[in-house]
Structures are given as structure tokens and as C-alpha cells.
Design a protein around this motif. Sequence first.
Motif, PDB file in Angstrom:
ATOM      1  N   PRO A 278      85.453  45.468 -17.310  1.00  0.00           N
ATOM      2  CA  PRO A 278      84.152  45.800 -17.835  1.00  0.00           C
ATOM      3  C   PRO A 278      83.485  45.524 -16.381  1.00  0.00           C
ATOM      4  N   LEU A 279      84.105  45.223 -15.318  1.00  0.00           N
ATOM      5  CA  LEU A 279      83.121  45.275 -14.147  1.00  0.00           C
ATOM      6  C   LEU A 279      82.636  46.001 -13.579  1.00  0.00           C
ATOM      7  N   MET A 280      83.129  46.865 -14.027  1.00  0.00           N
ATOM      8  CA  MET A 280      83.127  48.619 -13.166  1.00  0.00           C
ATOM      9  C   MET A 280      81.758  49.082 -14.341  1.00  0.00           C
ATOM     10  N   GLU A 281      81.918  48.639 -15.982  1.00  0.00           N
ATOM     11  CA  GLU A 281      80.630  49.255 -16.637  1.00  0.00           C
ATOM     12  C   GLU A 281      79.777  48.752 -15.953  1.00  0.00           C
ATOM     13  N   VAL A 282      79.595  47.029 -15.514  1.00  0.00           N
ATOM     14  CA  VAL A 282      78.225  46.359 -14.976  1.00  0.00           C
ATOM     15  C   VAL A 282      77.419  46.775 -13.748  1.00  0.00           C
ATOM     16  N   LEU A 283      78.464  47.415 -12.857  1.00  0.00           N
ATOM     17  CA  LEU A 283      78.252  47.846 -11.918  1.00  0.00           C
ATOM     18  C   LEU A 283      77.570  49.394 -11.993  1.00  0.00           C
ATOM     19  N   LEU A 284      78.055  49.696 -12.502  1.00  0.00           N
ATOM     20  CA  LEU A 284      78.285  51.897 -13.079  1.00  0.00           C
ATOM     21  C   LEU A 284      77.038  51.801 -14.200  1.00  0.00           C
ATOM     22  N   GLY A 285      76.930  50.636 -15.063  1.00  0.00           N
ATOM     23  CA  GLY A 285      76.557  51.955 -16.538  1.00  0.00           C
ATOM     24  C   GLY A 285      77.147  52.966 -17.590  1.00  0.00           C
ATOM     25  N   LYS A 286      76.172  53.844 -17.410  1.00  0.00           N
ATOM     26  CA  LYS A 286      76.922  54.532 -18.829  1.00  0.00           C
ATOM     27  C   LYS A 286      77.722  56.303 -17.757  1.00  0.00           C
ATOM     28  N   PHE A 287      77.522  55.487 -16.103  1.00  0.00           N
ATOM     29  CA  PHE A 287      78.359  55.905 -15.816  1.00  0.00           C
ATOM     30  C   PHE A 287      80.345  55.961 -16.138  1.00  0.00           C
ATOM     31  N   ALA A 288      80.496  54.487 -16.684  1.00  0.00           N
ATOM     32  CA  ALA A 288      81.947  53.374 -16.931  1.00  0.00           C
ATOM     33  C   ALA A 288      81.663  52.614 -18.434  1.00  0.00           C
ATOM     34  N   PRO A 289      81.308  53.726 -19.118  1.00  0.00           N
ATOM     35  CA  PRO A 289      80.844  53.138 -20.804  1.00  0.00           C
ATOM     36  C   PRO A 289      82.864  52.599 -20.595  1.00  0.00           C
ATOM     37  N   GLU A 290      82.577  51.338 -21.443  1.00  0.00           N
ATOM     38  CA  GLU A 290      83.258  50.321 -21.960  1.00  0.00           C
ATOM     39  C   GLU A 290      84.251  50.351 -20.745  1.00  0.00           C
TER      40      GLU A 290
END
Length: 631
Positions: free
Chosen positions: A71-83
Motif C-alpha cells: 500500500p505504501l507504494m500506491e501512496v508514493l507513486l499514485g496511479k503508477f502503482a495501482p493497488e
Amino acid sequence: MATAAIHTDTLHDDHSHGHHKETFLTKYIFSQDHKMIAKQYLITGMIMALIAMGLSILFRIQLAYPDSSFPLMEVLLGKFAPEGRLDPNFFLSLVTIHGTIMVFFVLTAGLSGTFSNLLIPLQLGIRDMASPFMNMLSYWLFFVASVIMVSTFFIESGPAGAGWTIYPPLSALPKAMPGSGLGMTLWLISMVFFIISSLLGGINYISTVLNMRTKGMDLWKMPLTIWSFFLTAVVGLLSFPVLVAAVVLLIFDRSFGTSFYLSDIYIGGQALANEGGSPILFQHLFWFLGHPEVYIVIMPALGISSEIISTNSRKPIFGYHAMVYSLIGITVLSFIVWGHHMFVTGMNPFLGGVFMITTLIIAVPSAVKTFNYLATLWRGNIRFTPAMLFAIGLVSFFISGGLTGIFLGNATLDINLHDTYFVVAHFHLVMGSAAIFGMISGVYHWYPKMYGRMLDEKLGYLHFWLTFVSAYLVFFPMHFMGLDGVPRRYYSFTEFEFMNEWLSVNVFVTWAAIIGGVAQFAFVYNFFHSMFYGKKATQNPWNSNTLEWTTPVERLHGNWPGEIPTVYRWPYDYSKPGHDEDFIPQNVPHSETMTSNLPHDFEGNEEAERIQEEWNAKNLVANSESEKEVK
């Protein structure tokens, strides 16, 4: 005469403006002092290296845990790391920008820009570069290029995504994938700025070395650092314009409907109008720079290591002339080996054989340098400073990575190993790790000259061992993955059954990379903390022979407060028999070292030879008289 004239004018010019009051802008931002510009290159290069390191850890996590969500990846990267999982297109963009930043922005500009600027004037006895303004302009163009490259992470379609080699058609068709759009356009613009910066810097370095050396500093008295920076600038000056040509043609294909690299392309079942182009043409143009680029990266690191190994072994560098000729050999041969990157393009076997032979021949001067490093270390009175450890680490990586180059230089073997992890392992050891270690060793060695303070040795040792061990743990297993046929740049290792067995190795490699990444923060802390709180440096903390250690500790625009030193000897007079100290600086005349002078010290200097012969004769008479008295 030309050298003397320029030298005198430079001396006069320094005194005429040496009392000008510097403002914050002219001292720290738009400085024309080569030492400050070196610091600007270094700190910018360090920031870019940290960014590239962060990108590599992101895609390593994806390779280690392809089916996991963070989840932290989605927080950092937004749409570039969905889910919480990296988008496959963004994965390729991370690989692309990581490679681009490390090869060009860190190991080319960060390494050469820092140490060429710092050492060329100081080690050659010069007030400043031939063109201080051009020097300043070179840095700011590099800075603009860096900002543009990093800014691609903040646009809608994301950064460029075609690998750091940006092969067409992915790079030539804006709609091929998200990373082929605006991100690729900005990549190309950034590289144009970067290349202009490199060419301005190279012209400046070459002009300074050839025209402005101090009195007595002939070519064979130059330290190996200067030889490596000079020849690196020559290689860059001849090869970078070819990449500009390749980039311009690529922009034409992307924006103006030309077909230099495109032919018989189908998108969604529809044929494009492009005909007659060849993506192989781009490969030829790219690798004509790309392979010399390998030596643009490694030669400065080799020169830095030569100086540090000799200084800390307390021995003259073994085979000085052979080292210089091997650098010249690498410079010439680097332009006729680019085809070994293209053995799988359907190249004529005869032409492939020619490139294979030249590739194996270029291993000879590299082997000469390796042998000379080991011979210099042999039976030396070695001081294991952090700089020395990193220099020895470079030699280790240069050997282990260089040996695998013999495999890849063989066309028959390369066809099987091409685009596998074996290639990744090879160039990350011989070019990436070796050059990074050379750069870091240079920072540890010349930090007192840059900032007037010493780095913390204990943190330096911690930094070395964690980095050295983790680098081998990351890259050495990749050789075996490549031998098993595991391809590079794949998003997931669960797509093919035969690659599943390497998943645990990828977890191991990823954690080793994370440990190596964390170790760099020990260096970053040491670097910035020591700048303000480190132990104050003496004028010559390493007891070195080169001219930079004759300048005052405090920063001085113009380097020397009075007359520039005259050079009388080569830079590697360490542990010379008959002398009371184990080093003799280059500016010490032979008339002051009569007891340690050797016949070859006076080659081409009849006056010095005459003085030495007279002294020897007097000494012989005095010794015979004392012997008579004893009898």
C-alpha cells in the motif's frame, strides 16, 4: 613560449581581480572558480545517485515480490502503482531512468565534472580553467538537464520507457506505450542539454591541459589523474556529437513524419506510412557513443585510483609509461569495438569477427593497468585509509567484471547471453561498481582539499565494507541467472515456469541491494556532517607529491597566494632511497635532494646533471679523505 605567456597572463589576471568582493551568488551559485564548480558537480551527482538508487530499490522490490501488494507504494507513486503493485509500463520507465541517471548524470558528469574541475588546475599549477565562464555554463546546462530528466516523473504519461538505450520503435512512436510520449520527448531534450554541457566541459579540459601547465610540467610529469581526465575529454569530444545526431533524427521520426528508424510498423493491425528506415541504424549511432561511454566512465576512476594506490602504498606507481600508453590504447580502441553490442542484429559474420577481435584486443591495455595496480601494491607500506580501500575495491571489480567481458566479447557466446542477467552482472561490476568506487575513493582522498576538513574514518570503513559486500551479493548471482537464460527487464519472474526457481535469488539480491542502499546514508551523513564539524585538515594530510597539496587549506580564488610552483620531478617519488622522508613533492628541486637523486632523474636536463656530477665528485673526495683519517 605559448605556455609561458598564458601562465603569466593568468597570474597577472588573478592578482588584478583577487580582491573583488564575492557575493553569495558569485561565490556559491554562479561561481567561476573551478573548485566551487567541482563541488556543485559533486553534490548534484550525489543527489542524482540517490534518486537512481531509490528507483532501483523500487523495481527490485517488484522483482522479489511480484505477486505482493505494498500500500505504501500506491501512496508514493499514485496511479503508477495501482493497488500497491508497480504498473508494468512504469517498471520499464524505472529501469530506463535508473540507467540513464547512473550512466550519464552520475558516472559521466558527476565523476568527470567533479574531479576534472577540481584537479586539472590544481595538479598542473594553474590559477583556473582556460575559460571559467564556459566552465560555469557547462555546470548549469548539466543542472538543467538533471531537472528536466527528474521532472518526467511529474507528468501525466510518466517518464521515458524504452530502456536506457532508447531503441526504436518504442522511442520513435509517441503512441507505442505510455513511456513513449511526453516523457520520451523530455528525455531527448534533457540529453541534448547534457551533451552540450559535456562538450563545453571537454573543450575546456583539453585546452587547459595542453596550453596552461606551469613551468616544468611537461606531459611526462603529469599525474595519471590528469592523463585520464584529458583522454576522457578527447573520447567525449569525438563520440558525443554522434549521439546528438542520433537524437535529432529520432526527434524527426517522432515529430515530423520522417522514417530514419521506422519501416513496416503495424499498430492495432494497421500499417503505418513509414517505410525505408532501419532501427539498426540507431543502434550503430547509439553504440558508437555507447561503448566509448564505458571508457568515459571508467578512465577517470582508473586515474583517481592510480594516484590513491601509489600515495597509500608509499611506492612509485609501477609502469608509469605503460599506464599512460594503455590509457591511450583504450582511447583509440574504444572507437572500433561498438559492434559487439550488436552481434544478434543479423550482422555479417565476418564483420562480427572483426569486432570480436578488436574487443578482445582492448582487454590487453586493461590487463596492463590491472597488473600495474597489483605490482604497485606488492610489498608496499600500505595505509588502509577509506580512500585506499575503495581504490582496491575498484581493482577487484575491474578484474571480476572484466573477466566476464571476455565471454560477452565472443560472438558465439554472446548470442546466448545477450539481453540476459549475465550482461547486467557484467557491466554493473566492471563499469558501475568499479566507477562508483573510484569516485567515492576520490571523495575520501580529496575531501580535505575541497572542504578543509577530514571525513570520519570509522564511518568510512563501515561505508566501504557494507557497500563492497552488498555490491558482490547483488551482482554476482546474476551471472548464474544469465547462464540459465533469464532475460533482463522482465516485470515478473512468475510468467515462465523455468524462471520460478530464481525467485528466491531475487529476494536475496533485493535485500542485499536494500542493505547497500542504506549504507550510502552513512556516507551522506559523514559528508555533510564533516563539512562543518569534521577535524580540520592540514595542508598535506596524506604526504602526497602532487601540486594541489602545496595550496593553502583555506579556499583561495587563484589557488596560490604568491608565485605558482615550478615542477622539477614526476609525481611518484615515494620511498626514494637516500631521502630522509618517504615522499618528495614535485616542486622540490633536485638540488635539495642530492642524496637520493638517480641518473634517470636528469634526462633532458644537462644543467641538473652537471650539478649532480659535481656534488657526487665532492662527496667522493670527502668520503675518501674520511677513510684515510680512519686508517
